[in-house]
Design a protein around this motif. Structure first.
Motif, mmCIF file in Angstrom:
data_model
loop_
_atom_site.group_PDB
_atom_site.id
_atom_site.type_symbol
_atom_site.label_atom_id
_atom_site.label_comp_id
_atom_site.label_asym_id
_atom_site.label_seq_id
_atom_site.Cartn_x
_atom_site.Cartn_y
_atom_site.Cartn_z
ATOM 1 N N MET A 1 0.869 -1.146 -0.111
ATOM 2 C CA MET A 1 0.008 -0.220 -0.044
ATOM 3 C C MET A 1 0.694 1.388 0.062
ATOM 4 O O MET A 1 0.869 2.028 -0.868
ATOM 5 C CB MET A 1 -0.899 -0.060 1.354
ATOM 6 C CG MET A 1 -1.753 -1.282 1.418
ATOM 7 S SD MET A 1 -2.589 -1.434 2.911
ATOM 8 C CE MET A 1 -0.843 -1.721 3.708
ATOM 9 N N THR A 2 1.586 1.290 1.073
ATOM 10 C CA THR A 2 2.606 2.685 1.141
ATOM 11 C C THR A 2 3.560 2.418 -0.129
ATOM 12 O O THR A 2 4.027 3.404 -0.513
ATOM 13 C CB THR A 2 3.124 2.803 2.413
ATOM 14 O OG1 THR A 2 3.675 1.622 2.736
ATOM 15 C CG2 THR A 2 2.063 3.275 3.531
ATOM 16 N N GLY A 3 4.008 1.190 -0.299
ATOM 17 C CA GLY A 3 5.041 1.042 -1.365
ATOM 18 C C GLY A 3 4.595 1.523 -2.844
ATOM 19 O O GLY A 3 5.125 2.258 -3.303
ATOM 20 N N ALA A 4 3.233 1.138 -2.801
ATOM 21 C CA ALA A 4 2.792 1.670 -4.236
ATOM 22 C C ALA A 4 2.783 3.099 -4.283
ATOM 23 O O ALA A 4 2.929 3.707 -5.276
ATOM 24 C CB ALA A 4 1.331 1.099 -4.301
ATOM 25 N N ASP B 1 11.850 1.067 7.959
ATOM 26 C CA ASP B 1 10.599 1.669 8.074
ATOM 27 C C ASP B 1 9.398 0.546 8.735
ATOM 28 O O ASP B 1 8.652 0.916 9.640
ATOM 29 C CB ASP B 1 9.987 1.793 6.621
ATOM 30 C CG ASP B 1 10.439 3.195 6.255
ATOM 31 O OD1 ASP B 1 10.677 3.826 6.814
ATOM 32 O OD2 ASP B 1 10.003 3.591 5.013
ATOM 33 N N LEU B 2 9.637 -0.773 8.279
ATOM 34 C CA LEU B 2 8.802 -1.783 8.909
ATOM 35 C C LEU B 2 9.074 -1.918 10.311
ATOM 36 O O LEU B 2 7.978 -2.104 11.059
ATOM 37 C CB LEU B 2 9.048 -3.068 8.341
ATOM 38 C CG LEU B 2 8.060 -4.251 8.536
ATOM 39 C CD1 LEU B 2 6.758 -4.019 8.092
ATOM 40 C CD2 LEU B 2 8.649 -5.575 8.124
ATOM 41 N N GLN B 3 10.409 -1.912 10.827
ATOM 42 C CA GLN B 3 10.511 -2.147 12.340
ATOM 43 C C GLN B 3 9.736 -1.013 13.158
ATOM 44 O O GLN B 3 9.609 -1.136 14.204
ATOM 45 C CB GLN B 3 12.322 -1.720 12.416
ATOM 46 C CG GLN B 3 12.897 -3.066 12.251
ATOM 47 C CD GLN B 3 14.192 -2.898 12.279
ATOM 48 O OE1 GLN B 3 14.928 -1.737 12.159
ATOM 49 N NE2 GLN B 3 14.982 -3.945 12.335
ATOM 50 N N THR B 4 9.632 0.148 12.516
ATOM 51 C CA THR B 4 8.840 1.212 13.258
ATOM 52 C C THR B 4 7.580 1.371 13.021
ATOM 53 O O THR B 4 7.001 2.570 13.059
ATOM 54 C CB THR B 4 9.627 2.734 13.023
ATOM 55 O OG1 THR B 4 9.724 2.856 11.701
ATOM 56 C CG2 THR B 4 11.245 2.620 13.594
ATOM 57 N N SER B 5 6.989 0.473 12.349
ATOM 58 C CA SER B 5 5.687 0.718 11.819
ATOM 59 C C SER B 5 4.623 0.020 12.781
ATOM 60 O O SER B 5 4.838 -0.845 13.647
ATOM 61 C CB SER B 5 5.447 -0.209 10.419
ATOM 62 O OG SER B 5 4.251 -0.219 10.140
ATOM 63 N N ALA B 6 3.341 0.785 12.740
ATOM 64 C CA ALA B 6 2.453 0.358 13.888
ATOM 65 C C ALA B 6 1.929 -1.000 13.333
ATOM 66 O O ALA B 6 0.983 -1.636 14.232
ATOM 67 C CB ALA B 6 1.154 1.394 13.802
ATOM 68 N N VAL C 1 12.028 -12.199 11.540
ATOM 69 C CA VAL C 1 10.622 -12.545 11.120
ATOM 70 C C VAL C 1 9.964 -11.489 11.936
ATOM 71 O O VAL C 1 10.035 -11.456 13.231
ATOM 72 C CB VAL C 1 10.218 -14.094 12.008
ATOM 73 C CG1 VAL C 1 8.939 -14.276 11.461
ATOM 74 C CG2 VAL C 1 11.354 -15.190 11.450
ATOM 75 N N TYR C 2 9.107 -10.949 11.118
ATOM 76 C CA TYR C 2 8.151 -9.868 11.582
ATOM 77 C C TYR C 2 6.740 -10.252 11.183
ATOM 78 O O TYR C 2 6.380 -10.801 10.238
ATOM 79 C CB TYR C 2 8.235 -8.490 10.771
ATOM 80 C CG TYR C 2 9.515 -8.059 10.934
ATOM 81 C CD1 TYR C 2 10.097 -7.005 12.075
ATOM 82 C CD2 TYR C 2 10.539 -8.398 9.918
ATOM 83 C CE1 TYR C 2 11.082 -6.556 12.090
ATOM 84 C CE2 TYR C 2 11.975 -7.841 10.245
ATOM 85 C CZ TYR C 2 12.138 -6.860 10.950
ATOM 86 O OH TYR C 2 13.410 -6.229 11.180
ATOM 87 N N MET D 1 14.603 -10.308 5.729
ATOM 88 C CA MET D 1 13.418 -9.809 6.366
ATOM 89 C C MET D 1 12.212 -10.573 5.944
ATOM 90 O O MET D 1 11.932 -10.704 4.908
ATOM 91 C CB MET D 1 13.258 -8.335 6.030
ATOM 92 C CG MET D 1 11.886 -7.873 6.362
ATOM 93 S SD MET D 1 11.582 -6.073 5.698
ATOM 94 C CE MET D 1 11.648 -6.164 4.028
ATOM 95 N N MET D 2 11.787 -11.555 6.813
ATOM 96 C CA MET D 2 10.721 -12.325 6.488
ATOM 97 C C MET D 2 9.399 -11.640 7.142
ATOM 98 O O MET D 2 9.595 -11.230 8.263
ATOM 99 C CB MET D 2 10.891 -13.792 7.123
ATOM 100 C CG MET D 2 9.905 -14.717 6.701
ATOM 101 S SD MET D 2 10.089 -16.144 7.566
ATOM 102 C CE MET D 2 10.962 -17.255 6.476
ATOM 103 N N GLN D 3 8.353 -11.749 6.535
ATOM 104 C CA GLN D 3 7.112 -11.308 7.138
ATOM 105 C C GLN D 3 5.917 -12.438 7.044
ATOM 106 O O GLN D 3 5.966 -13.106 6.073
ATOM 107 C CB GLN D 3 6.281 -10.219 6.107
ATOM 108 C CG GLN D 3 7.075 -8.798 6.003
ATOM 109 C CD GLN D 3 6.382 -7.594 5.211
ATOM 110 O OE1 GLN D 3 5.163 -7.804 5.440
ATOM 111 N NE2 GLN D 3 7.046 -6.651 4.664
#
Lengths: 248, 400
Positions: free
Chosen positions: A1-4, B62-67, B97-98, B114-116
């Motif tokens: 989403m944000t990526g797009a 960015d992902l690490q600090t994302s809600a 792993v996130y 980085m694995m989601q």
């Protein structure tokens, strides 16, 4: 989403660069905006917090794909920091580098907020999509929440830098040559950057500048980084202040 | 497009230009034959792989600090431990792993480790073995450096299609140029399926070597196909959703059969359900609520019914099924909802909201006294309910 969304914005940026880059190979053009909010010029001895510059340089492949290069990006990041230091030296201000504490959620959000606001300014100010509500004014602000940065680092201003660039591979240069014979123009690289200065008391973006250069300037080298930063820091109130003082 | 080249070279310029262009482009043809990445290896900054890592490292920050990331320590510890069991101790240190709060069945692997794992996957896996298989599959993408391969393939294809499109345009065949692009895209897609097949096979080997029950690998896909068939969305039923694992992992009968055949040759094994349920149970209600925000009642009902068959957390599940009926509002759904609220009220783990909704449903059915009893129970179970005053006004309209 944000990526797009960010890809969309990058594409817009690339179109913007491609248009200008073709015209101005080897020169630097800047476009400065200053806040229309009431704002005092920085006092002498102001503390400037330099946020870690977001730099991404790529190799331009034969067919025009942009392949990111970590070594170039890190090198240019270092050169830009050094040039900013040089550029602001002798203006009576104190520059300190910011290192992100990822556990500080509020600070992280402020940096993300700046990225969002910066991209919005780019989109609506520079990519021909003007916002009716921003006509004849430049009142962008991160809001007074930025005071956290002021308190934590004892700083008056924060300086954000964002830079992208691409440099032709040997194959791209050969392709450009071959196609030039056939009468087809092929770009061989470009660079674009923006800088913004945030007043850490009000959160206002007091100065915002976009710089685009042609392929003749290379920010992987000290001379190129110097040209880019010179264009990038054009008319910034930190330097202007010192000049004004010298005049008066 | 015709007579595009009017230069003096134009007697036979096209062949010359194409030959020159072909050799210029070939200068950059990258090898897609890459060896698996070593454990604890990092690419050199001067390489294409180093560039890909540089960019994905930023995405990870960015992902690490994302809600959007679920940070519960116990759940993260559990899922990471399953990942490590599949990858082995050496590669374990390379993966981060996130758990990402998204109601779709998905997992993804970035080239930098980085694995989601999306919560929609944790909601749908039945046991640790099914989770382990998906993690093994994703780990195989990392180990085989599929992103790097894909990038190089894309680069080579786009270089080749540059030669083709210039040639086609010069020859006055605009449509052929477009077709060239379509063919190039199809090749990219074909490569991606190849990588999926390799990850299916390797992921299976990793997960079996870690001691998981072989038959569970195919079961995940079987379930997903069955759930998609029950979806309320015609598009999902037909092509199966975007933003789900199908977008990048097209499930074909061939893939399911491949996994079934591999499992048939091995001893069955016993899947580990107890640990998985213990780790995920505290999140069940939250994940179900998120699933319901998609408003795909068909697929939510199918999922909830299967979870009810599983026999755990029945209070949460009957309450949730009642909520699906209440929100769907098809003919007869009020009765179905009320019946499920009443069933849920017999369990220990039922959320207090069940009694509020049951009260509303009873009041609608004209059973005022029973409704008041349910509302009273609600306030007993949730004395600090935010709607306490409202409920009190139902119980005592005159405010005596």
């Amino acid at each position: 989403m944000t990526g797009a969304i960010s890809i969309f914005k990058q594409i817009r940026l690339l179109i913007f660069i491609a248009g200008l880059g073709a015209v101005i190979t080897g020169c630097v053009s800047s476009s400065v905006n200053t806040t229309s909010n009431s704002h005092e010029a920085p006092k002498s001895g102001a503390q400037i917090l330099l946020m870690q510059p977001d730099v991404e340089l790529s190799l331009l492949t034969a067919s025009g794909l942009r392949e990111p290069r970590a070594d170039w990006s890190k090198q240019a990041q270092g050169l830009i920091i050094a040039e900013i230091e040089k550029n602001l030296a002798g203006n009576g201000h104190e520059l300190r580098q910011h290192s992100l504490d990822t556990d500080n959620a509020h600070e992280v959000q402020l940096i993300k907020l700046h990225e969002a606001v910066g991209n919005t300014i780019l989109l609506h100010r520079f990519f021909n999509q003007p916002l009716p509500s921003k006509k004849d004014k430049f009142d962008w602000s991160l809001g007074p929440g930025v005071a956290t940065l002021a308190d934590n680092y004892d700083a008056d201003y924060a300086l954000f830098i964002f830079a992208r660039g691409a440099y032709a591979s040997a194959a791209r240069q050969a392709t450009a040559l071959v196609l030039a014979v056939a009468g087809v123009g092929v770009g061989t690289g470009d660079q674009a950057a923006f800088a913004s200065l945030v007043n850490l008391e009000t959160g206002d973006i007091v100065w915002f500048n976009v710089t685009v250069t042609g392929s003749g300037i290379d920010m992987r080298r000290p001379s190129g980084a110097e040209s880019v930063v010179k264009g990038l820091m054009k008319d910034n109130p930190l330097t202007t202040h010192a000049t004004d003082k010298a005049k008066s | 497009m015709r007579n595009h080249f009017k230069t003096p070279l134009s007697r036979h310029p096209l062949r010359l230009v194409l030959m020159a262009l072909g050799s210029a482009v070939l200068m950059s043809c990258a090898s897609t034959d890459v060896a698996p990445i070593e454990a604890q290896a990092k690419p050199d900054d001067t390489t294409d792989e180093g560039g890909i890592w540089y960019v994905t490292d930023k995405v990870e920050k960015d992902l690490q600090t994302s809600a959007i990331v679920e940070r519960d320590p116990a759940l993260n510890e559990y899922v990471s431990a399953v990942a490590c069991r599949v990858t082995g101790p050496d590669y374990c240190k390379d993966l981060r792993v996130y758990i990402v709060k998204q109601p779709y069945f998905n997992a993804s692997m970035a080239p930098n480790g980085m694995m989601q794992v999306w919560t929609g996957l944790l909601l749908r896996a039945e046991n640790e073995d099914q989770l382990a298989y998906v993690l093994g599959h994703e780990f195989a993408h990392y180990r085989q450096r599929h992103s790097l391969k894909q990038w190089r393939q894309a680069k080579n294809i786009s270089n080749a299609s540059l030669v083709f499109s210039v040639g086609a345009a010069a020859a006055g065949a605009g449509a052929a140029g477009v077709l060239g692009q379509a063919a190039a895209l199809a090749r990219l897609y074909g490569f991606s399926r190849e990588a999926e097949r390799e990850s299916d096979d390797l992921g299976f080997d990793f997960f079996v070597a870690a001691g998981y029950a072989p038959g569970e690998a195919a079961r995940t896909w079987e379930y997903l196909i069955a759930e998609a068939a029950e979806s309320s969305s015609r598009r999902k039923r037909k092509s199966v959703a975007r933003a789900s694992i199908f977008a990048t992992h097209p499930v074909t009968t061939e893939r399911v059969e491949n996994l079934q055949a591999k499992a048939a040759a091995l001893p069955a094994g016993t899947p580990n359900r107890a640990d998985f349920i213990a780790a995920t149970k505290p999140f069940l209600q939250q994940w179900l609520e998120q699933d319901l925000t998609l408003r795909d009642f068909g697929s939510s009902l199918f999922l909830t019914n299967r979870l009810i068959e599983g026999g755990d957390a029945l209070g949460v599940l009957y309450f949730h099924r009642a909520e699906i009926y209440r929100l769907r509002r098809a003919s007869g759904d009020s009765d179905l909802a009320l019946a499920d609220y009443q069933t849920a009220s017999q369990y220990e783990d039922t959320p207090p909201e069940n009694w509020r909704q049951m009260g509303d449903a009873l009041a609608k059915a004209g059973k005022t006294d029973e409704a008041k009893a349910a509302w009273t129970t609600y306030l007993e179970k949730a004395p600090n309910a935010p709607d306490r005053l409202l409920i009190q006004s139902y119980l005592d309209p005159d405010g005596a």
